[in-house]
Design a protein around this motif. Structure first.
Motif, PDB file in Angstrom:
ATOM      1  N   ILE A 187      39.654  22.236  93.914  1.00 36.41           N
ATOM      2  CA  ILE A 187      40.563  21.752  94.552  1.00 36.41           C
ATOM      3  C   ILE A 187      39.659  20.423  94.867  1.00 36.41           C
ATOM      4  CG2 ILE A 187      42.161  20.969  96.353  1.00 36.41           C
ATOM      5  CD1 ILE A 187      42.215  24.353  96.372  1.00 36.41           C
ATOM      6  N   ARG A 188      38.871  20.699  95.901  1.00 36.93           N
ATOM      7  CA  ARG A 188      37.876  19.428  96.097  1.00 36.93           C
ATOM      8  C   ARG A 188      37.206  18.334  94.707  1.00 36.93           C
ATOM      9  NH1 ARG A 188      32.977  21.738  98.498  1.00 36.93           N
ATOM     10  NH2 ARG A 188      35.101  21.987 100.966  1.00 36.93           N
ATOM     11  N   HIS A 189      36.980  19.284  94.285  1.00 41.75           N
ATOM     12  CA  HIS A 189      36.250  18.027  92.785  1.00 41.75           C
ATOM     13  C   HIS A 189      37.681  17.825  91.875  1.00 41.75           C
ATOM     14  CE1 HIS A 189      32.779  19.788  94.843  1.00 41.75           C
ATOM     15  NE2 HIS A 189      32.007  18.600  94.009  1.00 41.75           N
ATOM     16  N   SER A 190      39.076  18.264  91.883  1.00 45.36           N
ATOM     17  CA  SER A 190      39.655  18.158  91.004  1.00 45.36           C
ATOM     18  C   SER A 190      40.497  16.417  91.585  1.00 45.36           C
ATOM     19  CB  SER A 190      40.984  19.013  90.897  1.00 45.36           C
ATOM     20  OG  SER A 190      41.578  18.910  92.060  1.00 45.36           O
ATOM     21  N   ASP A 191      40.515  16.573  92.238  1.00 43.40           N
ATOM     22  CA  ASP A 191      41.547  14.960  92.116  1.00 43.40           C
ATOM     23  C   ASP A 191      42.497  14.705  91.927  1.00 43.40           C
ATOM     24  OD1 ASP A 191      41.189  12.577  93.030  1.00 43.40           O
ATOM     25  OD2 ASP A 191      41.132  11.744  91.327  1.00 43.40           O
ATOM     26  N   ALA A 192      42.943  16.499  92.363  1.00 45.61           N
ATOM     27  CA  ALA A 192      44.805  16.682  91.933  1.00 45.61           C
ATOM     28  C   ALA A 192      45.447  15.858  93.078  1.00 45.61           C
ATOM     29  CB  ALA A 192      44.602  18.064  92.499  1.00 45.61           C
ATOM     30  N   ASP A 193      46.694  15.585  92.998  1.00 44.38           N
ATOM     31  CA  ASP A 193      47.672  14.909  93.844  1.00 44.38           C
ATOM     32  C   ASP A 193      48.490  16.162  94.937  1.00 44.38           C
ATOM     33  OD1 ASP A 193      47.337  12.350  92.369  1.00 44.38           O
ATOM     34  OD2 ASP A 193      48.239  13.269  90.577  1.00 44.38           O
ATOM     35  N   VAL A 194      48.385  17.675  94.179  1.00 43.21           N
ATOM     36  CA  VAL A 194      49.201  18.106  94.682  1.00 43.21           C
ATOM     37  C   VAL A 194      48.774  19.905  94.165  1.00 43.21           C
ATOM     38  CG1 VAL A 194      50.759  18.522  93.294  1.00 43.21           C
ATOM     39  CG2 VAL A 194      51.154  19.342  94.958  1.00 43.21           C
ATOM     40  N   VAL A 195      48.941  20.476  95.027  1.00 46.53           N
ATOM     41  CA  VAL A 195      48.289  21.960  94.528  1.00 46.53           C
ATOM     42  C   VAL A 195      50.046  22.777  94.960  1.00 46.53           C
ATOM     43  CG1 VAL A 195      47.017  23.514  95.456  1.00 46.53           C
ATOM     44  CG2 VAL A 195      46.452  22.030  95.689  1.00 46.53           C
ATOM     45  N   VAL A 196      50.037  23.547  94.527  1.00 52.83           N
ATOM     46  CA  VAL A 196      51.047  24.655  93.416  1.00 52.83           C
ATOM     47  C   VAL A 196      51.011  25.700  94.293  1.00 52.83           C
ATOM     48  CG1 VAL A 196      53.663  25.059  92.335  1.00 52.83           C
ATOM     49  CG2 VAL A 196      52.598  22.562  92.477  1.00 52.83           C
ATOM     50  N   SER A 197      51.151  26.354  94.631  1.00 54.71           N
ATOM     51  CA  SER A 197      51.583  28.287  94.663  1.00 54.71           C
ATOM     52  C   SER A 197      52.514  28.819  95.144  1.00 54.71           C
ATOM     53  CB  SER A 197      50.303  28.058  95.829  1.00 54.71           C
ATOM     54  OG  SER A 197      50.452  28.826  96.070  1.00 54.71           O
ATOM     55  N   PHE A 198      52.406  29.812  93.928  1.00 47.80           N
ATOM     56  CA  PHE A 198      53.591  30.984  93.874  1.00 47.80           C
ATOM     57  C   PHE A 198      53.430  32.712  94.789  1.00 47.80           C
ATOM     58  CE2 PHE A 198      56.129  29.740  89.634  1.00 47.80           C
ATOM     59  CZ  PHE A 198      56.763  28.778  90.509  1.00 47.80           C
ATOM     60  N   LEU A 199      53.894  33.221  95.544  1.00 47.75           N
ATOM     61  CA  LEU A 199      53.356  34.140  96.421  1.00 47.75           C
ATOM     62  C   LEU A 199      52.604  34.119  97.503  1.00 47.75           C
ATOM     63  CD1 LEU A 199      54.367  36.793  92.651  1.00 47.75           C
ATOM     64  CD2 LEU A 199      56.027  34.696  94.239  1.00 47.75           C
ATOM     65  N   THR A 200      52.854  34.904  98.219  1.00 45.46           N
ATOM     66  CA  THR A 200      52.470  35.258  99.751  1.00 45.46           C
ATOM     67  C   THR A 200      50.784  35.001  99.918  1.00 45.46           C
ATOM     68  OG1 THR A 200      55.087  36.450  99.966  1.00 45.46           O
ATOM     69  CG2 THR A 200      52.957  36.302 101.760  1.00 45.46           C
ATOM     70  N   ASN A 201      50.128  36.619  99.059  1.00 46.35           N
ATOM     71  CA  ASN A 201      49.190  36.397  99.182  1.00 46.35           C
ATOM     72  C   ASN A 201      48.130  34.745  98.553  1.00 46.35           C
ATOM     73  OD1 ASN A 201      50.150  36.914  96.245  1.00 46.35           O
ATOM     74  ND2 ASN A 201      48.223  38.361  97.005  1.00 46.35           N
ATOM     75  N   VAL A 202      48.742  34.552  97.291  1.00 45.18           N
ATOM     76  CA  VAL A 202      48.438  33.566  97.003  1.00 45.18           C
ATOM     77  C   VAL A 202      48.913  32.730  97.367  1.00 45.18           C
ATOM     78  CG1 VAL A 202      47.831  31.915  95.020  1.00 45.18           C
ATOM     79  CG2 VAL A 202      48.627  34.327  94.343  1.00 45.18           C
ATOM     80  N   ASN A 203      49.828  31.600  98.018  1.00 47.87           N
ATOM     81  CA  ASN A 203      50.058  31.192  99.218  1.00 47.87           C
ATOM     82  C   ASN A 203      48.665  31.184 100.317  1.00 47.87           C
ATOM     83  OD1 ASN A 203      51.885  30.446  97.679  1.00 47.87           O
ATOM     84  ND2 ASN A 203      53.709  31.673  98.438  1.00 47.87           N
ATOM     85  N   ALA A 204      48.454  32.210 100.766  1.00 50.00           N
ATOM     86  CA  ALA A 204      48.212  32.272 101.818  1.00 50.00           C
ATOM     87  C   ALA A 204      46.553  31.543 101.595  1.00 50.00           C
ATOM     88  CB  ALA A 204      47.521  33.726 102.894  1.00 50.00           C
ATOM     89  N   MET A 205      46.302  31.942 100.075  1.00 51.25           N
ATOM     90  CA  MET A 205      44.547  31.380 100.271  1.00 51.25           C
ATOM     91  C   MET A 205      44.540  29.756  99.692  1.00 51.25           C
ATOM     92  SD  MET A 205      43.043  32.787  96.004  1.00 51.25           S
ATOM     93  CE  MET A 205      41.714  34.296  96.955  1.00 51.25           C
ATOM     94  N   ALA A 206      45.850  29.513  99.171  1.00 51.52           N
ATOM     95  CA  ALA A 206      45.943  28.017  98.947  1.00 51.52           C
ATOM     96  C   ALA A 206      45.132  27.541  99.839  1.00 51.52           C
ATOM     97  CB  ALA A 206      47.201  28.068  98.318  1.00 51.52           C
ATOM     98  N   ILE A 207      46.226  27.706 101.314  1.00 50.03           N
ATOM     99  CA  ILE A 207      46.612  27.493 102.529  1.00 50.03           C
ATOM    100  C   ILE A 207      45.268  27.419 102.862  1.00 50.03           C
ATOM    101  CG2 ILE A 207      47.385  27.139 104.812  1.00 50.03           C
ATOM    102  CD1 ILE A 207      50.373  28.204 103.832  1.00 50.03           C
ATOM    103  N   ILE A 208      44.290  28.485 103.030  1.00 46.31           N
ATOM    104  CA  ILE A 208      43.262  28.578 103.371  1.00 46.31           C
ATOM    105  C   ILE A 208      42.201  27.403 103.015  1.00 46.31           C
ATOM    106  CG2 ILE A 208      40.906  30.417 104.270  1.00 46.31           C
ATOM    107  CD1 ILE A 208      43.425  32.304 104.558  1.00 46.31           C
ATOM    108  N   ALA A 209      41.924  27.706 101.196  1.00 46.08           N
ATOM    109  CA  ALA A 209      41.147  27.122 100.584  1.00 46.08           C
ATOM    110  C   ALA A 209      41.151  25.485 100.531  1.00 46.08           C
ATOM    111  CB  ALA A 209      41.146  27.459  98.927  1.00 46.08           C
ATOM    112  N   SER A 210      42.106  24.947 101.364  1.00 47.86           N
ATOM    113  CA  SER A 210      42.894  23.391 100.976  1.00 47.86           C
ATOM    114  C   SER A 210      42.925  22.781 102.296  1.00 47.86           C
ATOM    115  CB  SER A 210      43.613  23.139 100.102  1.00 47.86           C
ATOM    116  OG  SER A 210      45.017  24.094 101.185  1.00 47.86           O
TER     117      SER A 210
END
Length: 368
Positions: free
Chosen positions: A83-106
């Protein structure tokens, strides 16, 4: 727009179907999409992805980083780096366990995170631990999307500190509407079809019992249940016990679910709960009349309170059997329900109707 899209896997489930549909649609209109499977190892993608979608299996990247909690932490660390090196405009995450990982990682990276829930927490049996995880982490996301107003109400109670909750239904791909699928031959045996994972949520044991009740009265119909899951052995034993091996079939996954649906006389849903069931939505879009338990949530929304399909009380096998019998015996009813359903689903859940809702979300999170 640069989008990082996170899913658990790209197997045969409904969430994976939605992920493929959105990723393909965004890339085709010019967005830069990286799709990351966070938990599954490399393997074939069940649904076709555009060559323009960059597809990464996170598990393969960190496969040598220990096991259990150590590997989970390694995946978060690697995802954070992506995520840090992607220069992304947004991260979209699907479903609970992945959502938790996305929030922590970003966390702290200043990239908007949109987390998506597809089931209602009041009915899906999630543990107290996961409810606490959602309550703590979801307020840190830029926005939470859910599929129906009923699911939104449940999350507002469970996560009162959530910043923003938006209702965005699943879209159906254009090819579902543009392709033609031959219906069943008039002289062939009728089929009742259902599609889904063979697990406790889908409650196929109840559907099997309901079909076994009507089978002696209507001899020219069979039940086909497409899918795989941990209840296969139990369901096969149930079919054998009922003496229905020549009338009830569990053929596994199919690469052509729309063709199988189009051949059906009726589509049946026996779930304990749903979010916005893709298989039901797809069958209705194909003009196949449906019968469903009025479970939380989705069937009532899709059928517009039972106008475009038959709804019966949740868990009532006798009512389900009676409703299936109505569809099998009444040609005019089948034709009218199927016609109304196809028109309604196209208008409400085609990409032309759903993509603008995502554009509104992206515009909103850019301003936060």
């Amino acid at each position: 727009m640069k989008i990082i899209f996170l899913v658990s896997s790209m197997g045969s489930g409904g969430a994976e179907r939605v992920a493929a549909t959105l990723a393909n649609a965004w890339t085709e209109r010019g967005d830069d999409v990286t799709l990351i499977a966070t938990f599954s190892s490399r393997g074939p993608c069940f649904y076709s992805l555009s060559d323009k979608v960059r597809f990464i299996h996170l598990a393969d990247i960190v496969s040598r980083q220990g096991r259990g909690p150590l590997q989970y932490l390694a995946r978060i660390k690697r995802l954070r780096s992506l995520i840090r090196h992607s220069d992304a405009d947004v991260v979209v995450s699907f479903l609970t366990n992945v959502n938790a990982m996305a929030i922590i990682a970003s966390f702290g990276l200043k990239v908007p995170v949109v987390v998506c829930e597809h089931n209602t927490p009041s009915a899906d049996g999630r543990s107290m631990l996961w409810k606490l995880v959602c309550r703590f982490l979801y307020p840190k996301a830029s926005l939470l999307t859910v599929l129906t107003e009923g699911i939104a109400a449940s999350f507002k109670k469970m996560v009162p500190a959530a910043k923003h909750i938006a209702v965005v239904p699943n879209p159906l791909p254009d090819e579902l509407f543009s392709n033609s699928y031959p219906p069943a031959d008039r002289g062939s045996r009728k089929r009742i079809v259902s599609v889904g994972r063979l697990n406790r949520q889908k409650q196929f044991d109840v559907l099997i019992n309901a079909f076994a009740t009507l089978a002696p009265r209507i001899e020219d119909v069979d039940l086909w249940i497409w899918g795989e899951g941990d209840q296969r052995a139990a369901l096969e034993a149930q079919v054998l016990r009922l003496g229905m091996t020549d009338r009830i079939f569990l053929p596994g996954n199919t690469p052509t679910p729309w063709s199988e649906m189009a051949r059906a006389r009726a589509f049946a849903v026996s779930s304990r709960f749903e979010g916005l069931p893709m298989a039901l939505m797809e069958s209705m879009a194909l003009g196949v009349p449906c019968v469903s338990f009025d479970c939380p949530s989705g069937p009532r929304e899709l059928t517009q309170d039972g106008r475009d399909g038959l709804l019966v009380a949740p868990g009532d096998a006798d009512a389900l059997s009676d409703a299936m019998s109505r569809l099998l015996l009444d040609d005019a009813l089948c034709e009218e329900i199927g016609r109304r359903a196809a028109i309604s689903i196209r208008e409400r859940y085609g990409l032309h109707a759903v993509l603008p809702k995502w554009d509104q979300i992206f515009s909103h999170v850019e301003k936060i």
